[in-house]
Motif scaffolding. Structure first.
Motif, PDB file in Angstrom:
ATOM      1  N   VAL A 167      11.773  -2.409  -7.991  1.00  0.00           N
ATOM      2  CA  VAL A 167      10.980  -3.629  -6.978  1.00  0.00           C
ATOM      3  C   VAL A 167      10.800  -2.761  -5.394  1.00  0.00           C
ATOM      4  O   VAL A 167      11.587  -1.620  -5.305  1.00  0.00           O
ATOM      5  CB  VAL A 167      11.615  -4.746  -6.808  1.00  0.00           C
ATOM      6  N   LEU A 168       9.768  -3.199  -5.000  1.00  0.00           N
ATOM      7  CA  LEU A 168       9.878  -2.708  -3.339  1.00  0.00           C
ATOM      8  C   LEU A 168      10.281  -3.862  -2.598  1.00  0.00           C
ATOM      9  O   LEU A 168      10.290  -5.018  -2.813  1.00  0.00           O
ATOM     10  CB  LEU A 168       8.319  -2.646  -3.169  1.00  0.00           C
ATOM     11  N   VAL A 169      11.325  -3.492  -1.528  1.00  0.00           N
ATOM     12  CA  VAL A 169      12.027  -4.518  -0.696  1.00  0.00           C
ATOM     13  C   VAL A 169      11.469  -4.164   0.652  1.00  0.00           C
ATOM     14  O   VAL A 169      11.228  -2.945   1.146  1.00  0.00           O
ATOM     15  CB  VAL A 169      13.287  -4.319  -0.834  1.00  0.00           C
ATOM     16  N   SER A 170      11.392  -5.183   1.322  1.00  0.00           N
ATOM     17  CA  SER A 170      11.066  -5.139   2.827  1.00  0.00           C
ATOM     18  C   SER A 170      11.884  -6.165   3.698  1.00  0.00           C
ATOM     19  O   SER A 170      12.501  -7.103   3.049  1.00  0.00           O
ATOM     20  CB  SER A 170       9.527  -5.663   3.207  1.00  0.00           C
ATOM     21  N   PRO A 171      12.018  -5.968   5.110  1.00  0.00           N
ATOM     22  CA  PRO A 171      12.398  -7.058   5.717  1.00  0.00           C
ATOM     23  C   PRO A 171      11.916  -8.538   5.553  1.00  0.00           C
ATOM     24  O   PRO A 171      10.771  -8.432   5.150  1.00  0.00           O
ATOM     25  CB  PRO A 171      12.471  -6.525   7.219  1.00  0.00           C
ATOM     26  N   PRO A 172      12.922  -9.586   5.785  1.00  0.00           N
ATOM     27  CA  PRO A 172      12.319 -10.804   5.683  1.00  0.00           C
ATOM     28  C   PRO A 172      11.155 -10.969   6.341  1.00  0.00           C
ATOM     29  O   PRO A 172      11.078 -10.670   7.717  1.00  0.00           O
ATOM     30  CB  PRO A 172      13.333 -11.759   5.800  1.00  0.00           C
ATOM     31  N   GLY A 173       9.975 -11.815   6.137  1.00  0.00           N
ATOM     32  CA  GLY A 173       8.842 -12.185   7.020  1.00  0.00           C
ATOM     33  C   GLY A 173       8.119 -11.025   7.251  1.00  0.00           C
ATOM     34  O   GLY A 173       7.063 -10.831   8.212  1.00  0.00           O
ATOM     35  N   HIS A 174       8.170  -9.454   6.453  1.00  0.00           N
ATOM     36  CA  HIS A 174       7.468  -8.541   6.688  1.00  0.00           C
ATOM     37  C   HIS A 174       5.912  -8.688   6.045  1.00  0.00           C
ATOM     38  O   HIS A 174       5.617  -9.800   5.521  1.00  0.00           O
ATOM     39  CB  HIS A 174       8.118  -7.411   5.762  1.00  0.00           C
ATOM     40  N   ARG A 175       5.122  -7.943   6.899  1.00  0.00           N
ATOM     41  CA  ARG A 175       3.602  -8.253   6.645  1.00  0.00           C
ATOM     42  C   ARG A 175       3.242  -7.930   5.023  1.00  0.00           C
ATOM     43  O   ARG A 175       2.400  -8.392   4.403  1.00  0.00           O
ATOM     44  CB  ARG A 175       2.707  -7.331   7.524  1.00  0.00           C
ATOM     45  N   LEU A 176       4.180  -7.359   4.213  1.00  0.00           N
ATOM     46  CA  LEU A 176       3.937  -7.147   2.796  1.00  0.00           C
ATOM     47  C   LEU A 176       4.124  -8.489   2.115  1.00  0.00           C
ATOM     48  O   LEU A 176       3.969  -8.232   1.053  1.00  0.00           O
ATOM     49  CB  LEU A 176       4.711  -6.097   2.333  1.00  0.00           C
ATOM     50  N   SER A 177       4.158  -9.523   3.056  1.00  0.00           N
ATOM     51  CA  SER A 177       4.450 -10.958   1.955  1.00  0.00           C
ATOM     52  C   SER A 177       3.211 -11.115   0.950  1.00  0.00           C
ATOM     53  O   SER A 177       3.287 -11.743   0.166  1.00  0.00           O
ATOM     54  CB  SER A 177       4.579 -11.902   3.022  1.00  0.00           C
ATOM     55  N   ASP A 178       2.004 -10.447   1.404  1.00  0.00           N
ATOM     56  CA  ASP A 178       0.918 -10.669   0.481  1.00  0.00           C
ATOM     57  C   ASP A 178       0.547  -9.492  -0.389  1.00  0.00           C
ATOM     58  O   ASP A 178      -0.326  -9.385  -0.695  1.00  0.00           O
ATOM     59  CB  ASP A 178      -0.478 -10.954   1.107  1.00  0.00           C
ATOM     60  N   HIS A 179       1.676  -8.892  -0.865  1.00  0.00           N
ATOM     61  CA  HIS A 179       1.742  -7.730  -1.430  1.00  0.00           C
ATOM     62  C   HIS A 179       1.090  -7.809  -2.738  1.00  0.00           C
ATOM     63  O   HIS A 179       1.406  -8.830  -3.463  1.00  0.00           O
ATOM     64  CB  HIS A 179       3.095  -6.974  -1.761  1.00  0.00           C
ATOM     65  N   SER A 180       0.237  -6.844  -3.478  1.00  0.00           N
ATOM     66  CA  SER A 180      -0.590  -7.065  -4.406  1.00  0.00           C
ATOM     67  C   SER A 180       0.266  -6.526  -5.879  1.00  0.00           C
ATOM     68  O   SER A 180      -0.535  -6.369  -6.875  1.00  0.00           O
ATOM     69  CB  SER A 180      -1.962  -6.359  -4.368  1.00  0.00           C
ATOM     70  N   GLY A 181       1.514  -5.980  -5.871  1.00  0.00           N
ATOM     71  CA  GLY A 181       1.998  -5.519  -6.881  1.00  0.00           C
ATOM     72  C   GLY A 181       1.815  -3.935  -6.885  1.00  0.00           C
ATOM     73  O   GLY A 181       2.248  -3.564  -7.819  1.00  0.00           O
ATOM     74  N   SER A 182       1.289  -3.084  -5.833  1.00  0.00           N
ATOM     75  CA  SER A 182       1.202  -1.985  -5.671  1.00  0.00           C
ATOM     76  C   SER A 182       1.790  -1.208  -4.598  1.00  0.00           C
ATOM     77  O   SER A 182       2.033  -1.682  -3.721  1.00  0.00           O
ATOM     78  CB  SER A 182      -0.421  -1.692  -5.776  1.00  0.00           C
TER      79      SER A 182
END
Length: 298
Positions: A167-182
């Motif tokens: 999995v990919l992890v980011s800080p909470p509320g990061h802009r990757l919240s709309d991450h498309s699975g790539s």
């Protein structure tokens, strides 16, 4: 009926006579003859046809010998089991384990194994796979638990136990919240990772190359748990095992990567060095019990 009578009878059949049977058992021939006669008297039938040169089985003897042989085989197996158990109880198991073990609950497994063999010595060393395999090569460890990478040297024997995911992890509320699975969505981010030479570092660089970019790794650490801590603190994103992302710890955003695979978690031993009875018992115990305490590989 006595056990020695079965042993004597079996020896006479296998050696074709009382004299040779006595020699193989280091017992006088008359003593063997007397016990066989008592056995025949108790059974009420003749088991052996005697002549001056050789003895042979009667039909009743053939039936009885088949049963007697199975009983003696079971007795031999029981003795072997007890000898094995005694060797295990006198031994120790030196285990190396990475911090990424998927759904393999090692603490539970070790506790169950210790309850089964309370007198056995157990040691556990944690570290990166490269370091643990060096310790295995050097005879400092008996087994290693961790990811089974595709480039694992053929000098090792690996037994997969449970699956793992990436999995990919980011800080909470990061802009990757709309991450498309790539993974490509994180091409402009700074990454946190294990150091070069680790399996995770290689997985990240290869996956990023396949996605068309070179990851900018600004923070390296030797612990998957500290990767999560650094990410949670806002210092970057990371590619990690799913079990590490979902373990207790500081909150992070988790983005599934269904098109990327993580090596299965398993047990690794050195092919050229036989396991001690204690280490073999641990290997077999773990293989049998993993299905009830983890998500096994089908």
């Amino acid at each position: 009926m006595e056990l020695r009578q079965l042993i004597y009878f079996d020896a006479v059949v296998r050696h074709g006579g009382f004299t040779r049977a006595g020699e193989s058992l280091h017992i006088a021939q008359p003593a063997i003859s007397a016990q066989i006669r008592r056995l025949e008297t108790e059974l009420g039938t003749v088991l052996l046809q005697r002549n001056t040169r050789r003895v042979s089985l009667t039909h009743a003897g053939e039936l009885f010998w088949a049963r007697a042989r199975r009983a003696l085989d079971e007795l031999d197996a029981a003795r072997a089991d007890l000898d094995q158990l005694a060797s295990v109880l006198r031994g120790r198991v030196r285990i190396g384990a990475t911090q990424v073990l998927g759904t393999l609950h090692l603490s539970v497994q070790l506790a169950d194994f210790r309850r089964r063999y309370p007198g056995l010595g157990l040691t556990l060393r944690s570290g990166l796979m490269e370091v643990l395999l060096e310790a295995l090569d050097g005879g400092e460890l008996d087994v290693v638990l961790g990811p089974i990478h595709a480039d694992l040297s053929p000098r090792y024997v690996a037994r997969p136990l449970v699956e793992e995911g990436l999995v990919l992890v980011s800080p909470p509320g990061h802009r990757l919240s709309d991450h498309s699975g790539s993974l490509a969505a994180a091409r402009d981010e700074s990454f946190v990772c294990l150091p070069a030479g680790s399996g995770l570092h290689e997985i990240l660089t290869k996956a990023a190359a396949a996605a068309g970019f070179v990851p900018r790794i600004e923070f390296e650490t030797y612990s998957p748990a500290s990767i999560r801590e650094l990410v949670a603190a806002g210092l970057g994103v990371a590619l990690v095992a799913g079990s590490a992302a979902r373990a207790p710890g500081p909150p992070v955003e988790i983005y599934p990567l269904p098109h990327l695979s993580h090596p299965a978690i398993g047990l690794i031993i050195l092919d050229e060095r036989p396991l001690t009875p204690a280490a073999g018992a641990f290997r077999d115990f773990l293989s049998r019990s993993v299905s009830s305490t983890a998500d096994p590989i089908e």
